[in-house]
Enzyme design. Structure first.
Site, PDB file in Angstrom:
ATOM      1  N   HIS A 145       1.056   3.129   4.639  1.00 51.32           N
ATOM      2  CA  HIS A 145       2.509   2.990   4.334  1.00 51.32           C
ATOM      3  C   HIS A 145       2.574   3.510   6.122  1.00 51.32           C
ATOM      4  CE1 HIS A 145       5.116   6.294   3.738  1.00 51.32           C
ATOM      5  NE2 HIS A 145       5.479   6.216   4.783  1.00 51.32           N
ATOM      6  N   GLU A 146       1.888   3.770   7.029  1.00 51.36           N
ATOM      7  CA  GLU A 146       2.586   4.050   8.633  1.00 51.36           C
ATOM      8  C   GLU A 146       2.272   2.396   9.250  1.00 51.36           C
ATOM      9  OE1 GLU A 146       3.395   6.537   9.355  1.00 51.36           O
ATOM     10  OE2 GLU A 146       2.750   7.447   7.513  1.00 51.36           O
TER      11      GLU A 146
HETATM   12 ZN    ZN Z   1       7.121   6.763   6.673  1.00 52.05          ZN
END
Ligand code: ZN
Length: 179
Positions: A145-146
């Site tokens: 996600h990051e």
């Molecule tokens: Zn995010």
């Protein structure tokens, strides 16, 4: 130290591709301040991770770190505090495990995303030393996600279905059989 403003979806910087951090850069005062500010901001905003573009800095920098938080991610284990520069992620299996993801740049909302549960990540640390590790489970999800942020990708681009997305106080996160 400073709490930085977190950009919200719609801001074009969140859709931009970030630049690699250089070896010279990691020793600068500005860079050390950036890392400090990112941890401060993440903690203040009660996030598990934060990517530099979320505070308007288009550099490949991610910080993660959490304590177990049963309310935010049910049963999610702790993610150790870590600084990740210039990550490259290679999926080692097909998307399978799904999580109701949230994002500090999409406040108040949740969406169901399936991602590979096992990845190989290669990155540099704050001393510019190279690392490589095979990572699985919740931590693998958080890191994907990051790192997506560094390429202008938000989790809303990866929803399993547009129906599996909504406000935290409205959505039934057990309703996974909608698809
Ligand atoms: Zn995010």
């Amino acid at each position: 130290m400073a709490i930085r403003k977190i950009l919200k979806i719609g801001n074009p910087l969140l859709r931009s591709i970030s630049e690699d951090v250089t070896e010279d850069e990691v020793n600068t005062k500005d860079f050390k301040k950036l890392l400090k500010d990112m941890f401060e901001t993440m903690k203040y905003a009660d996030g598990v991770g934060l990517a530099a573009p979320q505070i308007g800095v288009l550099k490949k920098v991610v910080v993660v770190g959490s304590e177990e938080d049963p309310e935010r991610y049910k049963g999610a284990p702790e993610v150790p505090r870590q600084i990740i520069l210039n990550p490259i992620i290679e999926p080692l299996n097909e998307p399978a495990d799904g999580f109701w993801e949230g994002c500090l740049s999409v406040p108040g909302m949740r969406g169901y995303v399936e991602r590979p549960s096992k990845i190989k990540m290669t990155w540099r640390d704050e001393k510019y030393l190279e690392h490589s590790e095979i990572i699985s489970g919740f931590r693998a999800v958080v890191l994907q996600h990051e790192c997506d942020h560094l390429f202008g990708v938000l989790y809303v681009d990866r929803l399993k279905s547009p129906k599996l997305f909504g406000y935290n106080d409205e959505i039934d996160t057990n309703g996974r059989d909608l698809d």
